[in-house]
Write an enzyme that holds these catalytic residues in place. Sequence first.
Site, PDB file in Angstrom:
ATOM      1  CB  CYS A   1      10.237  17.197   4.659  1.00  0.00           C
ATOM      2  SG  CYS A   1       9.534  18.825   4.569  1.00  0.00           S
TER       3      CYS A   1
ATOM      4  CB  CYS B   1       8.425  19.950   1.674  1.00  0.00           C
ATOM      5  SG  CYS B   1       8.004  18.439   2.553  1.00  0.00           S
TER       6      CYS B   1
ATOM      7  CE  LYS C   1       7.111  21.091  -3.271  1.00  0.00           C
ATOM      8  NZ  LYS C   1       6.308  19.932  -2.875  1.00  0.00           N
TER       9      LYS C   1
ATOM     10  CE1 TYR D   1      -0.294  16.878  -2.732  1.00  0.00           C
ATOM     11  CE2 TYR D   1      -0.930  14.579  -2.995  1.00  0.00           C
ATOM     12  CZ  TYR D   1      -1.135  15.815  -2.426  1.00  0.00           C
ATOM     13  OH  TYR D   1      -2.164  16.011  -1.556  1.00  0.00           O
TER      14      TYR D   1
ATOM     15  CD  GLU E   1       4.449  19.432  -5.645  1.00  0.00           C
ATOM     16  OE1 GLU E   1       3.715  20.011  -4.842  1.00  0.00           O
ATOM     17  OE2 GLU E   1       5.440  18.747  -5.274  1.00  0.00           O
TER      18      GLU E   1
ATOM     19  CG  HIS F   1     -11.982  44.899  -4.063  1.00  0.00           C
ATOM     20  ND1 HIS F   1     -12.377  43.947  -4.993  1.00  0.00           N
ATOM     21  CD2 HIS F   1     -11.861  46.072  -4.742  1.00  0.00           C
ATOM     22  CE1 HIS F   1     -12.499  44.539  -6.171  1.00  0.00           C
ATOM     23  NE2 HIS F   1     -12.184  45.812  -6.053  1.00  0.00           N
TER      24      HIS F   1
ATOM     25  CD  GLU G   1     -12.600  40.804  -4.055  1.00  0.00           C
ATOM     26  OE1 GLU G   1     -13.413  41.448  -3.370  1.00  0.00           O
ATOM     27  OE2 GLU G   1     -11.841  41.327  -4.887  1.00  0.00           O
TER      28      GLU G   1
HETATM   29  C1  LIG Z   1       9.620  15.237  -3.884  1.00  0.00           C
HETATM   30  C2  LIG Z   1       8.761  15.318  -2.653  1.00  0.00           C
HETATM   31  C3  LIG Z   1       8.092  16.481  -2.360  1.00  0.00           C
HETATM   32  C4  LIG Z   1       7.298  16.567  -1.232  1.00  0.00           C
HETATM   33  N1  LIG Z   1       6.650  17.740  -0.997  1.00  0.00           N
HETATM   34  C5  LIG Z   1       5.870  17.847   0.085  1.00  0.00           C
HETATM   35  C6  LIG Z   1       5.212  19.081   0.369  1.00  0.00           C
HETATM   36  O1  LIG Z   1       5.324  20.058  -0.375  1.00  0.00           O
HETATM   37  N2  LIG Z   1       4.441  19.153   1.481  1.00  0.00           N
HETATM   38  C7  LIG Z   1       4.294  18.086   2.330  1.00  0.00           C
HETATM   39  O2  LIG Z   1       3.590  18.215   3.340  1.00  0.00           O
HETATM   40  N3  LIG Z   1       4.892  16.903   2.083  1.00  0.00           N
HETATM   41  C8  LIG Z   1       5.682  16.764   0.987  1.00  0.00           C
HETATM   42  N4  LIG Z   1       6.320  15.581   0.743  1.00  0.00           N
HETATM   43  C9  LIG Z   1       6.103  14.441   1.661  1.00  0.00           C
HETATM   44  C10 LIG Z   1       6.973  14.560   2.937  1.00  0.00           C
HETATM   45  O3  LIG Z   1       8.328  14.749   2.567  1.00  0.00           O
HETATM   46  C11 LIG Z   1       6.835  13.303   3.770  1.00  0.00           C
HETATM   47  O4  LIG Z   1       5.471  13.066   4.033  1.00  0.00           O
HETATM   48  C12 LIG Z   1       7.573  13.424   5.113  1.00  0.00           C
HETATM   49  O5  LIG Z   1       8.933  13.689   4.913  1.00  0.00           O
HETATM   50  C13 LIG Z   1       7.411  12.137   5.917  1.00  0.00           C
HETATM   51  O6  LIG Z   1       8.115  12.225   7.121  1.00  0.00           O
HETATM   52  P1  LIG Z   1       8.590  10.919   7.872  1.00  0.00           P
HETATM   53  O7  LIG Z   1       9.110  11.385   9.197  1.00  0.00           O
HETATM   54  O8  LIG Z   1       7.565   9.881   7.854  1.00  0.00           O
HETATM   55  O9  LIG Z   1       9.794  10.338   7.000  1.00  0.00           O
HETATM   56  P2  LIG Z   1      11.092  10.991   6.364  1.00  0.00           P
HETATM   57  O10 LIG Z   1      11.065  12.461   6.390  1.00  0.00           O
HETATM   58  O11 LIG Z   1      11.279  10.314   5.081  1.00  0.00           O
HETATM   59  O12 LIG Z   1      12.256  10.558   7.382  1.00  0.00           O
HETATM   60  C14 LIG Z   1      12.661   9.231   7.547  1.00  0.00           C
HETATM   61  C15 LIG Z   1      14.123   9.227   7.973  1.00  0.00           C
HETATM   62  O13 LIG Z   1      14.463   7.931   8.442  1.00  0.00           O
HETATM   63  C16 LIG Z   1      15.772   7.601   8.019  1.00  0.00           C
HETATM   64  N5  LIG Z   1      15.876   6.133   8.064  1.00  0.00           N
HETATM   65  C17 LIG Z   1      15.180   5.233   7.316  1.00  0.00           C
HETATM   66  N6  LIG Z   1      15.484   3.976   7.694  1.00  0.00           N
HETATM   67  C18 LIG Z   1      16.392   4.094   8.705  1.00  0.00           C
HETATM   68  C19 LIG Z   1      17.082   3.141   9.515  1.00  0.00           C
HETATM   69  N7  LIG Z   1      16.860   1.825   9.420  1.00  0.00           N
HETATM   70  N8  LIG Z   1      17.975   3.606  10.429  1.00  0.00           N
HETATM   71  C20 LIG Z   1      18.202   4.956  10.567  1.00  0.00           C
HETATM   72  N9  LIG Z   1      17.551   5.878   9.853  1.00  0.00           N
HETATM   73  C21 LIG Z   1      16.662   5.452   8.938  1.00  0.00           C
HETATM   74  C22 LIG Z   1      15.825   8.194   6.613  1.00  0.00           C
HETATM   75  O14 LIG Z   1      17.158   8.362   6.179  1.00  0.00           O
HETATM   76  C23 LIG Z   1      15.078   9.511   6.809  1.00  0.00           C
HETATM   77  O15 LIG Z   1      15.937  10.561   7.147  1.00  0.00           O
HETATM   78  C24 LIG Z   1       7.162  15.453  -0.359  1.00  0.00           C
HETATM   79  C25 LIG Z   1       7.840  14.271  -0.641  1.00  0.00           C
HETATM   80  C26 LIG Z   1       8.643  14.199  -1.761  1.00  0.00           C
HETATM   81  C27 LIG Z   1       9.386  12.923  -2.045  1.00  0.00           C
HETATM   82  N1  LIG Z   2       2.830  19.180  -2.287  1.00  0.00           N
HETATM   83  C1  LIG Z   2       2.804  18.117  -1.495  1.00  0.00           C
HETATM   84  O1  LIG Z   2       2.221  18.130  -0.421  1.00  0.00           O
HETATM   85  C2  LIG Z   2       3.503  16.862  -1.927  1.00  0.00           C
HETATM   86  C3  LIG Z   2       4.407  16.901  -2.971  1.00  0.00           C
HETATM   87  C4  LIG Z   2       5.043  15.739  -3.350  1.00  0.00           C
HETATM   88  C5  LIG Z   2       4.767  14.551  -2.676  1.00  0.00           C
HETATM   89  N2  LIG Z   2       3.887  14.555  -1.657  1.00  0.00           N
HETATM   90  C6  LIG Z   2       3.569  13.279  -0.945  1.00  0.00           C
HETATM   91  O2  LIG Z   2       4.406  12.239  -1.377  1.00  0.00           O
HETATM   92  C7  LIG Z   2       3.628  11.140  -1.830  1.00  0.00           C
HETATM   93  C8  LIG Z   2       4.328  10.466  -2.976  1.00  0.00           C
HETATM   94  O3  LIG Z   2       4.228  11.248  -4.170  1.00  0.00           O
HETATM   95  P1  LIG Z   2       4.052  10.573  -5.596  1.00  0.00           P
HETATM   96  O4  LIG Z   2       3.650  11.625  -6.548  1.00  0.00           O
HETATM   97  O5  LIG Z   2       5.224   9.717  -5.896  1.00  0.00           O
HETATM   98  O6  LIG Z   2       2.897   9.543  -5.315  1.00  0.00           O
HETATM   99  P2  LIG Z   2       1.328   9.578  -5.573  1.00  0.00           P
HETATM  100  O7  LIG Z   2       0.819   8.408  -4.843  1.00  0.00           O
HETATM  101  O8  LIG Z   2       0.752  10.923  -5.306  1.00  0.00           O
HETATM  102  O9  LIG Z   2       1.212   9.329  -7.142  1.00  0.00           O
HETATM  103  C9  LIG Z   2       1.727   8.176  -7.753  1.00  0.00           C
HETATM  104  C10 LIG Z   2       1.211   8.144  -9.179  1.00  0.00           C
HETATM  105  O10 LIG Z   2       1.877   7.121  -9.902  1.00  0.00           O
HETATM  106  C11 LIG Z   2       0.915   6.295 -10.555  1.00  0.00           C
HETATM  107  N3  LIG Z   2       1.488   4.945 -10.622  1.00  0.00           N
HETATM  108  C12 LIG Z   2       1.685   4.097  -9.581  1.00  0.00           C
HETATM  109  N4  LIG Z   2       2.242   2.947 -10.022  1.00  0.00           N
HETATM  110  C13 LIG Z   2       2.415   3.090 -11.347  1.00  0.00           C
HETATM  111  C14 LIG Z   2       2.932   2.253 -12.367  1.00  0.00           C
HETATM  112  N5  LIG Z   2       3.373   1.031 -12.092  1.00  0.00           N
HETATM  113  N6  LIG Z   2       2.958   2.716 -13.630  1.00  0.00           N
HETATM  114  C15 LIG Z   2       2.503   3.966 -13.924  1.00  0.00           C
HETATM  115  N7  LIG Z   2       1.999   4.798 -13.006  1.00  0.00           N
HETATM  116  C16 LIG Z   2       1.946   4.358 -11.736  1.00  0.00           C
HETATM  117  C17 LIG Z   2      -0.325   6.386  -9.698  1.00  0.00           C
HETATM  118  O11 LIG Z   2      -1.457   6.087 -10.465  1.00  0.00           O
HETATM  119  C18 LIG Z   2      -0.282   7.846  -9.266  1.00  0.00           C
HETATM  120  O12 LIG Z   2      -0.822   8.684 -10.233  1.00  0.00           O
HETATM  121  C19 LIG Z   2       2.282  11.742  -2.206  1.00  0.00           C
HETATM  122  O13 LIG Z   2       1.238  10.816  -2.042  1.00  0.00           O
HETATM  123  C20 LIG Z   2       2.137  12.901  -1.267  1.00  0.00           C
HETATM  124  O14 LIG Z   2       1.446  12.499  -0.119  1.00  0.00           O
HETATM  125  C21 LIG Z   2       3.230  15.675  -1.281  1.00  0.00           C
END
Ligand SMILES: Cc1cc2nc3c(=O)[nH]c(=O)nc-3n(C[C@H](O)[C@H](O)[C@H](O)COP(=O)(O)OP(=O)(O)OC[C@H]3O[C@@H](n4cnc5c(N)ncnc54)[C@H](O)[C@@H]3O)c2cc1C
Ligand SMILES: NC(=O)c1ccc[n+]([C@@H]2O[C@H](COP(=O)([O-])OP(=O)(O)OC[C@H]3O[C@@H](n4cnc5c(N)ncnc54)[C@H](O)[C@@H]3O)[C@@H](O)[C@H]2O)c1
Length: 451
Positions: free
Chosen positions: A42, A47, A50, A176, A180, A436, A441
């Site tokens: 994140c 997040c 992004k 997503y 985005e 408003h 609204e």
């Molecule tokens: C591009 C993008 C945009 C997103 N935007 C949003 C958003 O706008 N709003 C939202 O709510 N969510 C968003 N998400 C999703 C959100 O980032 C994740 O749901 C969230 O970070 C999950 O938290 P987590 O604690 O499960 O894992 P993470 O935040 O991924 O943390 C896992 C940590 O574990 C560490 N780790 C992994 N394996 C090991 C190991 N063996 N030893 C030591 N450390 C390790 C990793 O390095 C990492 O730092 C987005 C995700 C992406 C990819």
């Molecule tokens: N604004 C937010 O809250 C936000 C923003 C970014 C990510 N996220 C989280 O991170 C997760 C991961 O994001 P994401 O967009 O990578 O995943 P996603 O699961 O939202 O979407 C993956 C997309 O890839 C397609 N797909 C999967 N396999 C494929 C293949 N082999 N060939 C072609 N298309 C394929 C799926 O049909 C789907 O449309 C999301 O599910 C969401 O929970 C949240």
Amino acid sequence: MSFDYDLFVIGAGSGGVRAARFAASYGAKVAVAEERYLGGTCVNVGCVPKKLFVYASQFHEEFNLAKGFGWHLGDIGFNWQTLVENKNKEIARLNGIYKKLLTNSGVTLCEGHAIIVNAHTVMVDGKSYTAKNILIAVGGWPQIPDIKGREHAITSNEAFYLKELPKRCTIVGGGYIAVEFASIFNGLGVETTLVYRGELFLRGFDDDVRNHLAEELTKKGIKLKFNTDIVQIDKQSSGTLVTTFNNSEVDETDLVFYATGRHPKLDNLGLENTKIVLNSKGFIDVDKYYETAEPGVFAIGDVVGQIQLTPVALAQGMAVARYLFKPEDYRALDLTQVATAMFSLPNVATVGLTEQQAIEKGYDVQIFDESFRALKLTLTDCTEKMYMKLIVDKTSDKVLGCHMVGEGAGELIQCLAIALKAGATKKVFDETIGVHPTAAEEFVTMRTPRD
Ligand SMILES: Cc1cc2nc3c(=O)[nH]c(=O)nc-3n(C[C@H](O)[C@H](O)[C@H](O)COP(=O)(O)OP(=O)(O)OC[C@H]3O[C@@H](n4cnc5c(N)ncnc54)[C@H](O)[C@@H]3O)c2cc1C
Ligand SMILES: NC(=O)c1ccc[n+]([C@@H]2O[C@H](COP(=O)([O-])OP(=O)(O)OC[C@H]3O[C@@H](n4cnc5c(N)ncnc54)[C@H](O)[C@@H]3O)[C@@H](O)[C@H]2O)c1
């Protein structure tokens, strides 16, 4: 038996840091292992950066709108390197804050890759630690399908650090991240194509929302190619990429970006040394307390694959900390009516059921919806329309779902989520006096159900 720690957390991302801090605040002795970056996905490649990129991409459109309000703008220009450098500085600041949050709470930070040796032992860079409980919070990692030339494609991880902004970009996926980033690149002036293998992107969102967004993104110049997939990527000597689609069409681009989902990050984690089982989708199987099949080993966040959002990982982290160390404060997590926003331009935001889900669940639904041009656009030539929709259960009058496409939807949906959580009926919405003039609204003034 005595242990080095009461809780050893693997992963200092959203869920791991929250669980560690809460557990420590309840008096537990806690350690966290992190191999890459504090704050996890994140903060570093999700997040936060992004949303900063989304803000950057909005200015172009705002400059155009400003003209209708009498503003004359001189030469406008955009520098990608400045954006990335400033973003990197902010992320480094946040990494520092996360470190302080942990150390100030008395949590021990072990920097390195953690491997589970057995149900009570974790090894980080050759050093063993024992713990009464282990929490796996390792998150996920983007995946690129196994196609020819996949090594030429990037994922969101790399998108945040591109040396240069491409002229043309092809994004694959319909979730997503794909939507985005299509908005981000398009807003920054990149010729953007979004390729999705299905009929229409954003599966699981309300169909009216999906169609409305597709129309608005097309108006903004994003090329949407549905029912299409890339089968091969060839790099040319000039550096450009030639993409071949499943319908045999060929295109040329400068960047191919896969946003095709994320898989749990389980490599070399040592799960084979435990009784932990994975579900059919490859995520760690947990019970309602987030305990795995190995007693004393818990898992939360993206690695359990329930709802992959930061606030969900945070809530799960707090639930585990309370369950283990402050059971008197423990309450089960309710993952229904979780609001979510997609920060595309325009935003999509939603809470509760879609019309399709409500019908499938057997509700007799009433639909209230409205599509309109926002007041802000009336002095401009922008034809963008907002869309708002309420799904109401005719029998109980309860509002089952709220959906919106439009500016500010991501901010607005949080308050509607509270209303839904409180069980608000349509009558409550109707009796709420509007603010408003706002777009919001509209949610309390939609009176006539759709036929
Ligand atoms: C591009 C993008 C945009 C997103 N935007 C949003 C958003 O706008 N709003 C939202 O709510 N969510 C968003 N998400 C999703 C959100 O980032 C994740 O749901 C969230 O970070 C999950 O938290 P987590 O604690 O499960 O894992 P993470 O935040 O991924 O943390 C896992 C940590 O574990 C560490 N780790 C992994 N394996 C090991 C190991 N063996 N030893 C030591 N450390 C390790 C990793 O390095 C990492 O730092 C987005 C995700 C992406 C990819
Ligand atoms: N604004 C937010 O809250 C936000 C923003 C970014 C990510 N996220 C989280 O991170 C997760 C991961 O994001 P994401 O967009 O990578 O995943 P996603 O699961 O939202 O979407 C993956 C997309 O890839 C397609 N797909 C999967 N396999 C494929 C293949 N082999 N060939 C072609 N298309 C394929 C799926 O049909 C789907 O449309 C999301 O599910 C969401 O929970 C949240």
